[in-house]
Design a protein around this motif. Structure first.
Motif, PDB file in Angstrom:
ATOM      1  N   ALA A 100       2.978   5.377  -7.188  1.00 24.60           N
ATOM      2  CA  ALA A 100       2.655   4.855  -8.607  1.00 24.60           C
ATOM      3  C   ALA A 100       1.816   5.663  -9.277  1.00 24.60           C
ATOM      4  O   ALA A 100       1.699   6.004 -10.438  1.00 24.60           O
ATOM      5  N   LYS A 101       0.672   6.386  -8.419  1.00 26.20           N
ATOM      6  CA  LYS A 101      -0.004   7.225  -9.083  1.00 26.20           C
ATOM      7  C   LYS A 101       0.300   8.681  -9.860  1.00 26.20           C
ATOM      8  O   LYS A 101       0.179   9.018 -10.723  1.00 26.20           O
ATOM      9  N   ILE A 106       1.481   2.644  -3.630  1.00 28.13           N
ATOM     10  CA  ILE A 106       0.005   3.032  -4.451  1.00 28.13           C
ATOM     11  C   ILE A 106       0.376   4.485  -4.616  1.00 28.13           C
ATOM     12  O   ILE A 106       0.181   4.947  -5.838  1.00 28.13           O
ATOM     13  N   TYR A 119      -4.078  -2.795 -10.788  1.00 26.46           N
ATOM     14  CA  TYR A 119      -4.591  -3.821  -9.809  1.00 26.46           C
ATOM     15  C   TYR A 119      -5.106  -3.074  -8.457  1.00 26.46           C
ATOM     16  O   TYR A 119      -5.807  -3.858  -7.872  1.00 26.46           O
ATOM     17  N   PHE A 120      -4.586  -2.030  -8.063  1.00 28.07           N
ATOM     18  CA  PHE A 120      -4.836  -1.354  -6.936  1.00 28.07           C
ATOM     19  C   PHE A 120      -5.673   0.005  -6.793  1.00 28.07           C
ATOM     20  O   PHE A 120      -6.218   0.097  -5.869  1.00 28.07           O
ATOM     21  N   GLU A 121      -5.831   0.428  -8.063  1.00 27.47           N
ATOM     22  CA  GLU A 121      -6.476   1.796  -8.153  1.00 27.47           C
ATOM     23  C   GLU A 121      -7.986   1.654  -7.654  1.00 27.47           C
ATOM     24  O   GLU A 121      -8.608   0.715  -8.201  1.00 27.47           O
ATOM     25  N   ASP A 169       0.970  -1.151   0.084  1.00 31.83           N
ATOM     26  CA  ASP A 169      -0.168   0.199  -0.004  1.00 31.83           C
ATOM     27  C   ASP A 169       0.734   1.205  -0.051  1.00 31.83           C
ATOM     28  O   ASP A 169       0.412   2.403  -0.510  1.00 31.83           O
ATOM     29  N   ILE A 197       0.759  -1.431 -10.702  1.00 32.05           N
ATOM     30  CA  ILE A 197       0.232  -1.268  -9.531  1.00 32.05           C
ATOM     31  C   ILE A 197      -1.181  -0.473  -9.513  1.00 32.05           C
ATOM     32  O   ILE A 197      -2.140  -0.707  -8.986  1.00 32.05           O
ATOM     33  N   ILE A 198      -1.109   0.531 -10.468  1.00 25.66           N
ATOM     34  CA  ILE A 198      -2.297   1.260 -10.740  1.00 25.66           C
ATOM     35  C   ILE A 198      -3.365   0.448 -11.247  1.00 25.66           C
ATOM     36  O   ILE A 198      -4.670   0.639 -10.962  1.00 25.66           O
TER      37      ILE A 198
END
Length: 217
Positions: A142-143, A139, A215-217, A136, A212-213
């Motif tokens: 990554a954004k 994230i 899968y986790f956004e 986390d 990452i964006i």
């Protein structure tokens, strides 16, 4: 510059590279221009050669340690007794050595330390590594980093995740900006990319930020 008095005859100084630049020197001048490096060093010595700290007109011992954030300088003044003989000089130096002579002896080690820091930064501007405990934490970085199209890989080794960022094709200032952005969110790591490849588990082999964006956004 931070100055800490260790005892009556010893001061510890810490000057960041930002402080150095504020004094009108660039990192490149300090690392590669010996005359500029000496000028900066004498400026620092001049600042502590006051009644507030101690008089350096005599033998001194100097130890310099270069880090990624700046230079730590420990200055120890030799105490001189009534018979004008040095009474507390580290044994590796001659008792009657004057400050100018000793600084000449210390010159190579000073610039070796600065050169080491320069080499470390050059390496960090080619392949930066960062570590963190929880996915986390990656994230929000990554954004911000995904739109920049930076080549990146995610590893896991033992109890940490490691982010590898390939910066070798970027301009120096652009690479510094990317490193600064990553350190806003993650802790820089000195572990080598080779060690990560050999011992770590590859979690995301390429385009880490974009993945990452997704899968986790």
């Amino acid at each position: 510059m931070d100055i800490e008095r260790i005892n009556e005859n010893t001061l510890k100084l810490f000057i960041t590279y930002s402080d150095i630049e504020d004094r009108g020197y660039t990192r490149e001048e300090i690392w590669y221009n010996r005359a500029k490096g000496e000028e900066l060093f004498w400026d620092i010595i001049g600042e502590i050669n006051t009644d507030d700290y101690f008089d350096l007109d005599g033998p001194i011992w100097i130890h310099i340690n270069a880090s990624e954030s700046g230079l730590e300088v420990v200055v120890t003044r030799a105490s001189v007794g009534n018979d004008s003989e040095t009474s507390s000089m580290p044994g590796s130096f001659e008792d009657d050595l004057h400050i100018s002579d000793q600084l000449n002896e210390m010159e190579e080690s000073i610039f070796n330390a600065i050169g080491k820091a320069a080499k470390e930064e050059e390496q960090s501007l080619e392949n930066a590594r960062f570590r963190f405990k929880d996915i986390d934490e990656l994230i929000p970085l990554a954004k911000r980093a995904a739109p920049l199209g930076i080549e990146s890989v995610l590893y896991k080794w033992e109890d940490y995740y490691y982010l590898y960022v390939d910066l070798k094709d970027l301009e120096s200032q652009e690479a510094r900006n990317i490193v600064a952005l990553c350190t806003e969110y993650l802790q820089a790591s000195k572990i080598t990319a080779h060690r990560l490849e050999e011992y770590g588990e590859t979690i995301i082999a390429e385009d880490c930020f974009e993945t990452i964006i997704t899968y986790f956004e």
